[in-house]
Design a protein around this motif. Structure first.
Motif, PDB file in Angstrom:
ATOM      1  N   ALA A  20     -16.323  84.533 -35.818  1.00 46.94           N
ATOM      2  CA  ALA A  20     -17.408  83.761 -36.433  1.00 46.94           C
ATOM      3  C   ALA A  20     -18.275  84.653 -37.322  1.00 46.94           C
ATOM      4  CB  ALA A  20     -18.260  83.085 -35.362  1.00 46.94           C
ATOM      5  N   VAL A  21     -18.494  85.896 -36.896  1.00 42.29           N
ATOM      6  CA  VAL A  21     -19.248  86.839 -37.723  1.00 42.29           C
ATOM      7  C   VAL A  21     -18.534  87.068 -39.047  1.00 42.29           C
ATOM      8  CG1 VAL A  21     -20.016  89.242 -37.909  1.00 42.29           C
ATOM      9  CG2 VAL A  21     -20.375  87.973 -35.779  1.00 42.29           C
ATOM     10  N   ARG A  22     -17.209  87.232 -39.004  1.00 39.65           N
ATOM     11  CA  ARG A  22     -16.463  87.427 -40.250  1.00 39.65           C
ATOM     12  C   ARG A  22     -16.564  86.201 -41.152  1.00 39.65           C
ATOM     13  NH1 ARG A  22     -12.348  89.067 -36.737  1.00 39.65           N
ATOM     14  NH2 ARG A  22     -10.904  87.480 -37.539  1.00 39.65           N
ATOM     15  N   ALA A  23     -16.576  85.007 -40.547  1.00 36.95           N
ATOM     16  CA  ALA A  23     -16.730  83.795 -41.341  1.00 36.95           C
ATOM     17  C   ALA A  23     -18.067  83.792 -42.080  1.00 36.95           C
ATOM     18  CB  ALA A  23     -16.604  82.560 -40.449  1.00 36.95           C
ATOM     19  N   VAL A  24     -19.123  84.191 -41.383  1.00 29.78           N
ATOM     20  CA  VAL A  24     -20.445  84.261 -42.018  1.00 29.78           C
ATOM     21  C   VAL A  24     -20.451  85.341 -43.098  1.00 29.78           C
ATOM     22  CG1 VAL A  24     -22.883  84.778 -41.623  1.00 29.78           C
ATOM     23  CG2 VAL A  24     -21.630  83.359 -39.996  1.00 29.78           C
ATOM     24  N   ALA A  25     -19.849  86.497 -42.802  1.00 29.77           N
ATOM     25  CA  ALA A  25     -19.846  87.613 -43.751  1.00 29.77           C
ATOM     26  C   ALA A  25     -19.107  87.272 -45.037  1.00 29.77           C
ATOM     27  CB  ALA A  25     -19.227  88.845 -43.100  1.00 29.77           C
ATOM     28  N   ALA A  26     -18.141  86.356 -44.974  1.00 29.34           N
ATOM     29  CA  ALA A  26     -17.395  85.979 -46.170  1.00 29.34           C
ATOM     30  C   ALA A  26     -18.249  85.218 -47.170  1.00 29.34           C
ATOM     31  CB  ALA A  26     -16.181  85.132 -45.781  1.00 29.34           C
ATOM     32  N   ARG A  27     -19.361  84.650 -46.720  1.00 29.94           N
ATOM     33  CA  ARG A  27     -20.237  83.864 -47.610  1.00 29.94           C
ATOM     34  C   ARG A  27     -21.614  84.503 -47.823  1.00 29.94           C
ATOM     35  NH1 ARG A  27     -18.841  78.363 -48.316  1.00 29.94           N
ATOM     36  NH2 ARG A  27     -16.556  78.230 -48.345  1.00 29.94           N
ATOM     37  N   ALA A  28     -22.034  85.371 -46.916  1.00 23.97           N
ATOM     38  CA  ALA A  28     -23.392  85.934 -46.975  1.00 23.97           C
ATOM     39  C   ALA A  28     -23.384  87.293 -47.661  1.00 23.97           C
ATOM     40  CB  ALA A  28     -23.960  86.066 -45.571  1.00 23.97           C
TER      41      ALA A  28
END
Length: 329
Positions: A20-28
């Motif tokens: 989930a952290v990687r998912a956020v990092a892909a957009r933030a």
């Protein structure tokens, strides 16, 4: 966008939040992970994390601190984010954390919540009833606008080389300790498994933390290699990455093994549901009576005399499971 992801539990919980952290990092543009002291070493292993903010929350952990207004005020002053994802276990409320984030000025907050959140959440998400913790976190991230960018498996940053610890040649790892006694196989059974694995031709490394040296020395005995207290989190990741299989309870090394792609023999006490906490994304064999009387109790100390859910598992069962996983590799 400055994003904050929170997971205030232990080492393994933070690892399960990694996809989930990687998912956020892909957009933030920037991702801060807010975690508790026990989770901080895992947070520093996760890809996609720019900063780690460590805070011991009064509503988390095994020995939570008392409520301290000045401590909360200091945390509020340190938070710099406009979007936040609050990750919790299925039995935890995100609302105390959400209140702190609102006080810090976070504009958009998303979390799973069965409780009415008032103005504390912008996205009140409902997790799937039987979802694994990793899947639940990914589902929340996607609902908040952060779709999964990859296969969603657990990952850590590349670990250091550990050949000086492990020596040459193939090996398996047995990790006898656990975060709470109810999740641990007995030392006697663990020592017997080391002897039987060695007799079956396997080289066995026994791992444990600094406070488990007496345990690991006993379990390793004359037939295993004792690495108790010799590995910080990055080195442990390296040791587990080189193993053919890892034998451990439902505790952090099970998830760290999964994060480096190593199959797991999971000695799983059913005090929490295996469907939510089993090794994720790697081959595994689940051992232990999942219908034992302690099932779902979330007990830290076994409430049933003799700890039957795990102590009915034999060393021979473990050897068979290890050889099954090695045969599938």
């Amino acid at each position: 966008m400055k994003a904050l992801v929170t997971r205030l539990d232990s080492f393994g919980d933070v690892l399960l939040a990694g996809p989930a952290v990687r998912a956020v990092a892909a957009r933030a543009e920037h991702v801060t992970l807010l975690c508790g002291p026990r989770g901080a070493p895992a947070a520093r292993l996760l890809p996609g994390v720019d900063d780690v903010l460590v805070w011991d929350a009064p509503w988390g952990g095994f020995q939570p601190p008392g409520v301290d207004r000045a401590d909360i005020d200091r945390l509020v002053d340190r938070i710099d984010a406009d979007t936040a994802l609050i990750l919790t276990s299925f039995h935890q409320s995100p609302l105390p954390t959400a209140l702190v984030l609102r006080l810090a000025g976070v504009a958009y907050i998303a979390a799973d919540s069965v409780d009415y959140p008032g103005s504390l959440l912008d996205l009140r998400h409902r997790r799937a009833r039987h979802a694994h913790e990793t899947e639940a976190a990914l589902d929340l991230a996607e609902a908040a606008g952060f779709p999964r960018p990859d296969d969603g498996r657990l990952r850590v940053l590349p670990p250091p080389g550990t050949a000086t610890l492990t020596g040459p040649g193939p090996y398996v790892v047995l990790h006898p300790g656990a975060s709470v006694p109810a999740r641990a196989w007995s030392p006697e059974r663990s020592a017997e498994a080391v002897r039987e694995l060695a007799a079956a031709g396997h080289r066995v490394l026994v791992t444990g933390g600094p406070g488990e040296r007496e345990l690991t020395a006993y379990v390793a005995g004359d037939h295993g290699t004792d690495l108790g207290g010799r590995t910080e989190a990055p080195e442990l990741a390296g040791v587990l990455a080189g193993a053919g299989a890892v034998v451990t309870g439902n505790t952090a090394p099970a998830h760290l093994a999964a994060a480096v792609g190593t199959p797991v023999v999971s000695l799983f006490a059913p005090v929490v549901p295996a469907e939510r906490w089993r090794p994720y994304g790697v081959p595994y064999v689940l051992l232990g009576d999942q219908e034992a009387p302690c099932a779902g109790s979330r007990a830290r100390d076994c409430p049933v005399p003799g700890h039957p859910c795990l102590n009915t598992v034999t060393a021979t069962d473990v050897v068979t499971a290890v050889e099954k996983l090695l045969g599938e590799a």
